[in-house]
Design an enzyme around this catalytic site. Structure first.
Site, PDB file in Angstrom:
ATOM      1  N   HIS A 152      38.418  41.805  47.706  1.00 47.49           N
ATOM      2  CA  HIS A 152      38.262  42.926  48.638  1.00 47.49           C
ATOM      3  C   HIS A 152      37.301  42.635  49.805  1.00 47.49           C
ATOM      4  O   HIS A 152      36.299  43.312  50.009  1.00 47.49           O
ATOM      5  CB  HIS A 152      37.975  44.274  47.957  1.00 47.49           C
ATOM      6  CG  HIS A 152      36.901  44.294  46.902  1.00 47.49           C
ATOM      7  ND1 HIS A 152      35.634  43.857  47.120  1.00 47.49           N
ATOM      8  CD2 HIS A 152      36.930  44.755  45.626  1.00 47.49           C
ATOM      9  CE1 HIS A 152      34.918  44.034  46.023  1.00 47.49           C
ATOM     10  NE2 HIS A 152      35.673  44.572  45.104  1.00 47.49           N
ATOM     11  N   ASP A 196      39.618  45.094  37.866  1.00 50.97           N
ATOM     12  CA  ASP A 196      39.416  43.711  37.428  1.00 50.97           C
ATOM     13  C   ASP A 196      38.895  43.659  35.988  1.00 50.97           C
ATOM     14  O   ASP A 196      38.953  42.609  35.345  1.00 50.97           O
ATOM     15  CB  ASP A 196      38.490  42.929  38.376  1.00 50.97           C
ATOM     16  CG  ASP A 196      37.227  43.666  38.760  1.00 50.97           C
ATOM     17  OD1 ASP A 196      37.177  44.900  38.645  1.00 50.97           O
ATOM     18  OD2 ASP A 196      36.263  43.000  39.184  1.00 50.97           O
TER      19      ASP A 196
HETATM   20 FE1  FEO Z   1      33.283  46.613  40.071  1.00 47.32          FE
HETATM   21 FE2  FEO Z   1      34.072  43.426  38.892  1.00 47.32          FE
HETATM   22  O1  FEO Z   1      34.370  45.251  39.368  1.00 47.32           O
END
Ligand code: FEO
Length: 392
Positions: free
Chosen positions: A24, A82
């Protein structure tokens, strides 16, 4: 690679994403890992899952140790995909395990998956006795999202804090001491790009953990390497980064259209470095914004330069400042310079962005029309010199 045992009965069973290059908006030239941990004992527990494309990999690793159907609890420390993306696949494969999360975690998971799980909602300080082990939960709002939670293995003295203390690094090694000091650069970039805006909360959380007096032998984050040799090192670094500890380091960050702003940037760099300050020149379209932000972490001074395009700042500077505003890099001094042709405007726009972000601005500015002549280059060198002196 297979599973890795952290301590007796506690395994890393996550996945390695060798190919992800953008997380991202954060460049991940070294890939990353999605760490999940399996606790095997009188009761069996899976802590976190992995990004969806890796759910089979997770199940294969669990199966190397035990039949996944024997898992009693799945802990969702954080709803972001994730780590919770594979929750439906894992839950369906196991049967109907109890899914442990926070109230906000449930809200997020409900929205993501639109299906019920056999939830147990926990709050800070709650424990889960497993017979031969005990788990304690510690809510950690905003580290990284409002739903985030840490899980602590009491007897094993292992902290599983999800996103906190992570690094984006794909490697066959699983422990920080197997990689050496190189791990700190990855940890710093991760902190600067993901956790920097949360610095006050980090200090509060570290203080809370210290007051709880819980011994920590290992920290197993949800990305990158497990801190085994010296978990105190990463905690101390988080404290220093969150306190805004800097050194006499100046970054000259710029873009250029016809080379005029670059001429100024190089002259400014010369002036900055005259007294021995550490200084770096960073071109915005050559360096990824997330790498520049990592460099900013320990820099005291930031000089931003842009040419004027259509009465405003150059688009790459707009992109960079939008990103930086969200990270709230307090404790630094920002200085501005611009070049322009027929009409200015870049500096004004940059200034507006920094003022909106409530960042400290140096009152001296440098504006040069067209290509800088010898006198203007001398002024630019002096501008850099004065900025370095101001930071003393
Ligand atoms: Fe905030 Fe690795 O997800």
């Amino acid at each position: 690679m297979g599973t890795v045992e952290l301590k007796k009965g506690v395994y890393w069973v996550g996945a390695i994403d060798w190919n992800v290059r953008d997380f991202h908006g954060y460049s991940t030239p070294s890939g990353t890992t999605y760490n999940a941990y399996l606790i095997q004992g009188e009761k069996n527990v899976l802590v976190d899952t992995v990004k969806v494309p890796f759910s089979t990999e997770l199940l294969e690793r669990i199966s190397e140790i035990m039949d996944p159907a024997k898992i009693d609890y799945v802990i969702a420390n954080h709803a972001e995909n994730d780590h919770s993306g594979s929750l439906p696949q894992i839950v369906d494969r196991i049967g109907n395990p109890v899914v442990i999360t926070t109230e906000r975690g449930k809200k997020g998971l409900d929205r993501y998956f639109g299906r019920p799980f056999n939830y147990r909602i926990v709050k800070s300080g709650e424990t889960l006795p497993l017979g031969d082990r005990t788990l304690t939960f510690l809510e950690a709002p905003m580290l990284h999202w409002p739903d985030s939670m840490f899980t602590y293995l009491v007897e094993d003295k292992i902290l599983l804090p999800n996103d906190a203390f992570g690094q984006h690094l794909a490697t066959l090694e699983r422990f920080e001491d197997e990689v050496g000091d190189a791990v700190m650069k990855h940890a710093a970039k991760y902190y600067a790009n993901i956790l920097w805006p949360l610095a006050p909360l980090i200090l509060k959380k570290v203080d809370e953990v210290v007051k709880l007096g819980i011994p920590i032998d290992m920290i197993g984050p949800s990305h990158g390497l497990v801190w085994r040799k010296d978990p105190g090192r990463i905690i101390q670094s988080y404290v220093e980064w969150s306190q805004g500890k800097t050194k006499k380091k100046v970054l000259v960050i710029y873009d250029t259209m016809w080379g005029c702003t670059e001429h100024l940037a190089k002259a400014i760099l010369k002036g900055v470095s005259e007294d021995g300050s550490e200084a770096k020149l960073l071109h915005l379209r050559t360096n990824h914004r997330s790498d520049i932000v990592e460099e900013m972490l320990d820099a005291k001074g930031i000089l931003l330069g842009s040419p004027t395009l259509n009465n405003g700042m150059f688009p790459s500077m707009g992109d960079f400042l939008t990103y930086v505003k969200g990270l709230r890099p307090i404790g630094k001094v920002f200085g501005l310079f611009e070049s322009y042709g027929w009409g200015g405007g870049a500096l004004k726009e940059m200034k507006k962005q920094l003022e909106e972000a409530k960042l400290e601005l140096w009152d001296k500015e440098l504006r040069v029309q067209f290509h800088p002549d010898a006198d203007e280059i001398r002024r630019a060198v002096q501008f850099g010199r004065d900025f370095a002196r101001k930071l003393l």
